[in-house]
Enzyme design. Structure first.
Site, mmCIF file in Angstrom:
data_model
loop_
_atom_site.group_PDB
_atom_site.id
_atom_site.type_symbol
_atom_site.label_atom_id
_atom_site.label_comp_id
_atom_site.label_asym_id
_atom_site.label_seq_id
_atom_site.Cartn_x
_atom_site.Cartn_y
_atom_site.Cartn_z
ATOM 1 N N ARG A 121 0.810 -1.218 0.000
ATOM 2 C CA ARG A 121 0.000 0.000 0.000
ATOM 3 C C ARG A 121 0.851 1.280 0.000
ATOM 4 O O ARG A 121 0.350 2.366 -0.183
ATOM 5 C CB ARG A 121 -0.951 -0.003 1.218
ATOM 6 C CG ARG A 121 -2.128 -0.941 1.031
ATOM 7 C CD ARG A 121 -2.856 -1.240 2.337
ATOM 8 N NE ARG A 121 -2.177 -2.283 3.110
ATOM 9 C CZ ARG A 121 -2.613 -2.723 4.305
ATOM 10 N NH1 ARG A 121 -3.689 -2.198 4.849
ATOM 11 N NH2 ARG A 121 -1.955 -3.678 4.938
ATOM 12 N N GLN A 176 12.778 -15.095 6.179
ATOM 13 C CA GLN A 176 11.526 -15.708 5.726
ATOM 14 C C GLN A 176 11.581 -15.663 4.196
ATOM 15 O O GLN A 176 11.459 -14.600 3.596
ATOM 16 C CB GLN A 176 10.322 -14.906 6.245
ATOM 17 C CG GLN A 176 8.989 -15.501 5.849
ATOM 18 C CD GLN A 176 7.824 -14.511 6.057
ATOM 19 O OE1 GLN A 176 8.019 -13.310 6.222
ATOM 20 N NE2 GLN A 176 6.606 -15.032 6.021
ATOM 21 N N THR A 214 1.836 -13.272 8.335
ATOM 22 C CA THR A 214 2.483 -13.010 9.628
ATOM 23 C C THR A 214 2.730 -14.297 10.430
ATOM 24 O O THR A 214 3.733 -14.404 11.140
ATOM 25 C CB THR A 214 1.646 -12.030 10.464
ATOM 26 O OG1 THR A 214 0.278 -12.469 10.475
ATOM 27 C CG2 THR A 214 1.681 -10.626 9.886
ATOM 28 N N ALA A 240 41.033 47.176 -0.415
ATOM 29 C CA ALA A 240 39.770 46.759 -1.028
ATOM 30 C C ALA A 240 39.951 46.531 -2.517
ATOM 31 O O ALA A 240 40.759 47.200 -3.169
ATOM 32 C CB ALA A 240 38.705 47.819 -0.780
HETATM 33 C C1 UD1 Z 1 -1.942 -7.223 11.003
HETATM 34 C C2 UD1 Z 1 -2.890 -8.187 11.718
HETATM 35 C C3 UD1 Z 1 -4.176 -7.457 12.083
HETATM 36 C C4 UD1 Z 1 -3.849 -6.259 12.937
HETATM 37 C C5 UD1 Z 1 -2.848 -5.352 12.225
HETATM 38 C C6 UD1 Z 1 -2.404 -4.261 13.182
HETATM 39 C C7 UD1 Z 1 -2.424 -10.395 10.754
HETATM 40 C C8 UD1 Z 1 -2.918 -11.458 9.876
HETATM 41 N N1 UD1 Z 1 -3.190 -9.312 10.870
HETATM 42 O O1 UD1 Z 1 -2.556 -6.868 9.774
HETATM 43 O O2 UD1 Z 1 -5.054 -8.324 12.796
HETATM 44 O O3 UD1 Z 1 -5.048 -5.538 13.235
HETATM 45 O O4 UD1 Z 1 -1.680 -6.100 11.839
HETATM 46 O O5 UD1 Z 1 -1.597 -3.323 12.560
HETATM 47 O O6 UD1 Z 1 -1.401 -10.534 11.364
HETATM 48 N N2 UD1 Z 1 5.146 -9.491 7.609
HETATM 49 C C9 UD1 Z 1 6.167 -10.387 7.466
HETATM 50 N N3 UD1 Z 1 6.007 -11.464 6.652
HETATM 51 C C10 UD1 Z 1 4.847 -11.667 5.977
HETATM 52 C C11 UD1 Z 1 3.803 -10.741 6.119
HETATM 53 C C12 UD1 Z 1 3.975 -9.657 6.947
HETATM 54 O O7 UD1 Z 1 7.227 -10.250 8.074
HETATM 55 O O8 UD1 Z 1 4.775 -12.694 5.240
HETATM 56 C C13 UD1 Z 1 5.342 -8.315 8.482
HETATM 57 C C14 UD1 Z 1 5.225 -6.999 7.750
HETATM 58 O O9 UD1 Z 1 6.486 -6.570 7.280
HETATM 59 C C15 UD1 Z 1 4.653 -6.068 8.813
HETATM 60 C C16 UD1 Z 1 3.945 -6.995 9.769
HETATM 61 O O10 UD1 Z 1 4.340 -8.305 9.456
HETATM 62 O O11 UD1 Z 1 5.675 -5.403 9.515
HETATM 63 C C17 UD1 Z 1 2.419 -6.867 9.672
HETATM 64 O O12 UD1 Z 1 2.012 -7.132 8.343
HETATM 65 P P1 UD1 Z 1 0.856 -6.294 7.651
HETATM 66 O O13 UD1 Z 1 0.704 -6.798 6.285
HETATM 67 O O14 UD1 Z 1 1.064 -4.858 7.832
HETATM 68 O O15 UD1 Z 1 -0.415 -6.752 8.528
HETATM 69 P P2 UD1 Z 1 -1.826 -6.048 8.605
HETATM 70 O O16 UD1 Z 1 -2.559 -6.311 7.345
HETATM 71 O O17 UD1 Z 1 -1.644 -4.635 8.994
HETATM 72 CA CA CA Z 2 0.088 -3.356 9.325
#
Ligand code: UD1
Ligand code: CA
Length: 463
Positions: free
Chosen positions: A17, A75, A81, A426
């Site tokens: 995003r 990863q 996550t 100067a």
């Molecule tokens: C996540 C939570 C959501 C919460 C929100 C709060 C999950 C599924 N959802 O959503 O419930 O309300 O945070 O801000 O966890 N990341 C990795 N590897 C991956 C995917 C993500 O390391 O494969 C890291 C990203 O870099 C980021 C963090 O995990 O720092 C969170 O990922 P993001 O995609 O922002 O999660 P949200 O959709 O915000």
């Molecule tokens: Ca997030």
């Protein structure tokens, strides 16, 4: 004795995003990458170890984090996550008796004291999994806490939620505490049967419940700390929170900030008490400003050290420079890198310096360029003085010894040295060294042709 603490920061996801070529967690807030803010608030808890999960642009992330005592875990694919935490499975096996704090890398506003309260809750409850929640007026984008039909707690992601579930206000923050043993026992039960086909860490809450392990929410009140930075508008909001936090810290230490809404001061800047900062001032990098200084409007200070009792008059730009006690700079002065202004010196309107040492009590009031120069104490630089430091191939030095007087409009063709207490007439173009206590004048003599204009006018009239 409470269990030892480990921490795991999730920083492998791209952050689509942001619409950026750069991974989200490396975008800066007040000149510090987002993930570094998270690292520092965790470091203050003094966990036994901090792991950072990296993947997308991993070299850049590993490079950006100031990593004393930090270990990186890769990863390979970013499948969610939960999948990110799974990447730490093998590393965690030797630490079963510990607690693990898991935190999203996009929470730069979270404060150490809030995490500490969360940790106390977790230990008091004896939970297998604790997760931080907040009641939000507008929880759009967050996972919501729900209770399944059989009474088990669960988190439903916004994208997977029904319209009724979306109305719920208790949001998942993205910070969790696990007993490592219970995490390892259950995490392999995660699946990716959801809209995004990702392994959600949030599903661990329901999994724990079904495994008869205690999972409980910890609700925080300070909702200003939990903006998850997912796009550039949220980044701007988060920056504003950090900016105001820094300003209130400084005012508490005795600094007057006349207009907090227009001043920018980076996190790593120190300012002494009784210093006043006018509107539209920006102070960046690891800068410091002394006690009892005044910084007038619209100056930009970057990575510089400013002593006590200094006045910076309006619209000055100061980069990687040092300014001694009681000096006065500006208005409209530009100090470029490696400039040192000694105490009591004055540098005024439209004076530019670069890689120059300017002695105690020396003065350069107007319209000068002083580059690669060593200027002694109490030297006077007249208006329009220029050091010609560049011969087209290399930069050459100009040395002006103490108490010398450089007349206005002088060009000093470097390398050149002006001895102490000497005077330069100067308008001179000085190409040779001048010995101490002399007068050097290097310009063509003035000639006068008496009546020349009158004669010219006569000729004109005859035509
Ligand atoms: C996540 C939570 C959501 C919460 C929100 C709060 C999950 C599924 N959802 O959503 O419930 O309300 O945070 O801000 O966890 N990341 C990795 N590897 C991956 C995917 C993500 O390391 O494969 C890291 C990203 O870099 C980021 C963090 O995990 O720092 C969170 O990922 P993001 O995609 O922002 O999660 P949200 O959709 O915000
Ligand atoms: Ca997030």
């Amino acid at each position: 004795m409470s269990r030892k603490l480990l921490a795991l920061i999730l920083a492998a996801g791209k952050g689509t995003r942001f619409k950026s070529e750069k991974i989200k967690v490396l975008h800066n807030l007040l000149n510090k990458p987002m993930v570094q803010w998270v690292v520092e608030s965790i470091q203050r808890l003094k966990p036994e170890k901090i792991y950072v999960i990296v993947g997308y642009q991993k070299e850049n992330v590993m490079h950006a984090i100031e990593n004393d005592g930090i270990e990186f875990i890769i990863q390979k694919e970013q499948l969610g996550t939960g999948h990110a935490v799974l990447a730490a499975y093998d590393v965690l096996r030797s630490d079963e008796d510990k607690d693990l704090l898991v935190i999203n890398g996009d929470l730069p506003l979270i404060q150490t004291k809030t995490i500490r309260l969360f940790l106390n809750y977790h230990r008091k409850q004896g939970n297998s999994l604790s997760f931080m929640t907040a009641d939000l007026e507008d929880p759009t984008g967050f996972g919501r806490l729900i209770r399944t039909e059989d009474g088990i707690l669960s988190i439903i992601e916004e994208k997977d939620a029904t319209p009724a579930q979306r109305k719920l206000k208790q949001a998942n923050v993205g910070i969790y505490l696990f007993k490592v043993k219970d995490l390892l026992e259950t995490i392999k039960r995660l699946d990716n049967k959801n809209i995004k086909a990702e392994y959600y860490l949030t599903d661990m809450i329901e999994i724990m419940g079904r495994a008869q392990k205690k999972a409980g929410p910890f609700k925080i009140e300070s909702i200003g700390e939990i903006i998850g930075v997912n796009d550039r508008m949220e980044l701007a909001r988060a920056v504003d929170v950090l900016r105001l936090r820094k300003i209130s810290e400084l005012t508490a230490q005795g600094v007057t900030i006349l207009d907090p809404s227009s001043v920018w001061i980076d996190h790593d800047v120190h300012i002494g008490s009784d210093t006043t900062v006018y509107p539209f001032v920006i102070i960046e990098g690891r800068s410091s400003v002394g006690h009892n200084c005044v910084i007038y409007p619209s100056s930009h200070i970057f990575q510089s050290k400013i002593g006590d009792d200094v006045r910076i008059l309006p619209s000055s730009v100061i980069e990687e420079s040092t300014i001694g006690k009681g000096a006065q700079i500006g208005p409209f002065t530009h100090l470029r890198p490696k400039t040192v202004i000694h105490s009591g010196a004055r540098v005024g309107n439209f004076v530019e310096m670069k890689n120059t040492v300017f002695g105690r009590g020396a003065k350069a009031g107007h319209l000068s360029y002083l580059g690669d120069a060593e200027i002694g104490d109490e030297v006077n630089i007249g208006a329009g003085t220029i050091t010609c430091n560049y011969d087209g191939i290399k930069k050459n030095r100009t040395i002006i010894e103490e108490n010398a007087f450089i007349g206005s409009g002088t060009e000093l063709v470097a390398p050149v040295k002006i001895g102490k207490r000497s005077y330069i007439g100067a308008g001179s173009t000085i190409t040779k060294d001048v010995s101490s206590e002399s007068l050097a004048v290097a310009r063509s003599r003035q000639i006068e042709k008496a009546g020349w204009a009158r004669r010219k006018q006569k000729i004109k009239n005859q035509k």
